[in-house]
Enzyme design. Structure first.
Site, PDB file in Angstrom:
ATOM      1  N   CYS A  76      16.373  20.687  23.737  1.00 24.30           N
ATOM      2  CA  CYS A  76      16.969  21.324  24.915  1.00 24.30           C
ATOM      3  C   CYS A  76      17.428  20.302  25.961  1.00 24.30           C
ATOM      4  O   CYS A  76      18.435  19.641  25.766  1.00 24.30           O
ATOM      5  CB  CYS A  76      15.991  22.356  25.483  1.00 24.30           C
ATOM      6  SG  CYS A  76      16.742  23.433  26.699  1.00 24.30           S
ATOM      7  N   HIS A 164      14.544  25.864  20.939  1.00 24.88           N
ATOM      8  CA  HIS A 164      13.135  25.444  20.987  1.00 24.88           C
ATOM      9  C   HIS A 164      12.412  25.678  19.658  1.00 24.88           C
ATOM     10  O   HIS A 164      11.957  26.785  19.393  1.00 24.88           O
ATOM     11  CB  HIS A 164      12.417  26.199  22.112  1.00 24.88           C
ATOM     12  CG  HIS A 164      12.856  25.756  23.466  1.00 24.88           C
ATOM     13  ND1 HIS A 164      12.250  24.729  24.140  1.00 24.88           N
ATOM     14  CD2 HIS A 164      13.884  26.168  24.252  1.00 24.88           C
ATOM     15  CE1 HIS A 164      12.869  24.526  25.282  1.00 24.88           C
ATOM     16  NE2 HIS A 164      13.870  25.392  25.377  1.00 24.88           N
ATOM     17  N   GLU A 166       9.517  24.754  18.881  1.00 25.98           N
ATOM     18  CA  GLU A 166       8.061  24.863  19.064  1.00 25.98           C
ATOM     19  C   GLU A 166       7.580  26.299  19.298  1.00 25.98           C
ATOM     20  O   GLU A 166       6.390  26.566  19.189  1.00 25.98           O
ATOM     21  CB  GLU A 166       7.606  23.962  20.227  1.00 25.98           C
ATOM     22  CG  GLU A 166       8.054  24.381  21.629  1.00 25.98           C
ATOM     23  CD  GLU A 166       9.458  23.883  22.004  1.00 25.98           C
ATOM     24  OE1 GLU A 166      10.248  23.578  21.091  1.00 25.98           O
ATOM     25  OE2 GLU A 166       9.770  23.819  23.207  1.00 25.98           O
TER      26      GLU A 166
END
Ligand code: XMP
Length: 504
Positions: A76, A164, A166
């Site tokens: 990001c 993202h 994660e």
């Protein structure tokens, strides 16, 4: 030991990135962007740049000189920052992309995308967007709304993603991280928290060559595992204390002391019920309750510890998220525990925190290896000030007894229905509200018990557990039948936020 650095640029997800990486067998450390050393140590085999709260024009800088030194996964903000500083361009986007997006992978031969499908659902959260790629970069994924959802600069070992990986909403997030760790950085992937026990013990021995270490045990996993490690390191030079404040759950003191005994942990039981209950008399303000309990706890602990000879260290069960959340990042030395805050300064003791680099699930793995049973490891969290935060209004002996019984009945019912293990935390709360009821032939004007059961992954957010209606009814019936002076039982349906898990 090989490790990965997560450079924290202020994203709410930075800690999560480190956790995900460790789950994949690689030791990851969070390094705040403003505490970067000038050199990358040789054991750091890969770096992840996190997202950020800010936009690139005003946000924190990245170490430009590091680009090309080690494989980098830029997420990001990280992806945008590298784009801008390597000859590309970022502009404010007309639409703020927040939420799920479908991307199309353009380069399946890339080590980052190896074995993954062309079309994938990812989680986006950005308002700026990359409008021109940096020099030497090639696009590796796009979405319907943005042309550069991912790019790579092969010469510089840079892998950048706008989304993202994660968060669990990104369908192949874990696989993308795994590919980065193993196909790009070539980690061996052998890291396991529990394999470190001997190393931790040796370090503890070296750091406490002489003198006595004391610790307050709460009956929770963190303080118990910390104590077990220290005890393994220095044996009888460790002394633990378990303070019975009179604010514990039904049977808890006996249960917990028995576990310590079975583990061979030297823990002294300090009976301080009268002291705490006397001090709490007449107090209804929640903050004042907490302060009174905190102060007394320190006094009691200090008194007991001062009876020992040559006390030099204080053991605390601080874990990694506490260290990071204290705002001081990885180089922080102290995060005082709820219960014993203020002790280190007062007693002038060296602080020993053997778990300060571990996540909760890793602490559980350590505990398991050190002999803690599954039932102990699976106990629900319990607040330091104990039942006092679950008794609204004055804390009296009678009201504690009432709440204790109701709580035990609710927990017992959850266990019988096989629900205890499925929830993060469940408990009863006693409200200072009187309502009318009938007990036998008598009209009573009794208090209210609220039942609370929540789902959560870290206590930061929570949803009410969707308990079967019959289970709730059974709990209510038992409480009404067995606990005197309770006229009504209700179930708390509030989410956190805006509510909190505890009531006070
Ligand atoms: P809240 O009520 O803030 O709770 O949503 C989040 C988690 O923290 C626990 N909690 C505490 N733990 N001392 C503690 O050790 C405290 O003062 C305290 N207050 C809340 C709560 O049980 C939940 O797991």
């Amino acid at each position: 030991m090989e490790k990965l650095w997560v450079i924290d640029l202020g994203s709410q997800y930075s800690l999560l990135i480190a956790r995900r990486v460790r789950e994949l067998g690689v030791y990851a450390e969070l390094v705040p962007w403003n505490r970067l050393p000038s050199q990358i140590p040789p054991e750091v085999k890969g770096i992840i740049f996190s997202g950020s709260y800010a936009s690139v024009s005003e946000g924190p800088p990245l170490p430009q000189a590091w680009i090309g030194e080690r494989p980098v996964l830029a997420i990001c903000y990280g992806a945008q920052w590298i784009a801008v500083h390597q000859g590309g361009r970022v502009a404010e986007s007309t639409l703020r992309e927040y939420g799920p997006a479908q991307i199309e992978v353009l380069d399946q031969a890339s080590p980052l995308w190896k074995g993954l499908p062309i079309s994938q659902r990812v989680w986006m959260s950005h308002s700026d967007t990359i409008v021109q790629l940096p020099v030497g970069a090639q696009v590796s994924a796009r979405s319907e709304t943005i042309p550069y959802a991912a790019y790579e600069i092969p010469d510089k070992q840079v892998y950048a993603v706008q989304f993202h990986p994660e968060v669990t909403h990104t369908e192949y997030g874990e696989a993308i991280l795994r590919n980065f760790l193993y196909n790009v950085c070539n980690f061996s992937g052998t890291w396991r928290a529990e394999a470190l026990i001997e190393e931790i013990v040796a370090q503890l021995q070296a750091s406490m060559p002489e003198g006595v270490a004391v610790g307050a045990l709460s009956g929770g996993v963190d303080s118990t595992v910390a104590a077990l490690l220290v005890h393994k390191a220095i044996g009888s030079r460790f002394q633990g204390f378990f303070v019975d404040t009179g604010l514990l759950r039904e049977g808890e003191t006996e249960e917990v002391m028995q576990v310590y005994q079975q583990l061979g942990l030297p823990v002294q039981l300090v009976q301080a019920e009268d002291l705490f209950l006397r001090a709490l008399q007449g107090i209804t303000d929640p903050e004042q309750k907490r302060k009174t309990i905190g102060r007394l706890f320190i006094e009691v602990f200090e008194r007991e510890a001062s009876r020992l000879h040559d006390v030099r260290y204080l053991v605390q069960g601080t874990i990694y998220p506490d260290v990071v959340e204290s705002g001081t990042g990885v180089s922080a030395l102290i995060k005082s525990h709820h219960n014993v805050g203020g002790l280190p300064e007062k007693l002038r003791l060296g602080l020993v925190e053997p778990l300060r680099l571990f996540f909760k699930d890793e602490v559980r793995a350590l505990g398991r290896r050190l002999g803690l049973s599954e039932s102990f490891l699976g106990r629900h969290p319990f607040p330091g000030p104990g039942l006092a935060v679950r008794i609204l209004g004055e804390v009296t002996r009678e009201r504690i007894a009432r709440l204790r019984r109701a709580d035990a009945l609710f927990i017992q019912t959850l266990r019988e229905w096989g629900w205890y293990e499925k929830i993060w935390q469940a408990f009863a709360v006693l409200l200072p509200v009187r309502s009318v009821g009938v007990a036998g032939d008598q009209r009573i004007y009794g208090e209210v018990i609220a039942l609370r059961a929540v789902q959560s992954s870290d206590g930061m957010t929570a949803q009410p557990s969707p308990l079967p209606h019959e289970l709730m009814e059974e709990s209510a019936t038992r409480v009404l039948a067995e606990v005197p002076d309770i006229a009504r039982v209700v179930y708390d349906l509030s989410t956190k936020p805006p509510a909190t898990i505890e009531w006070e």
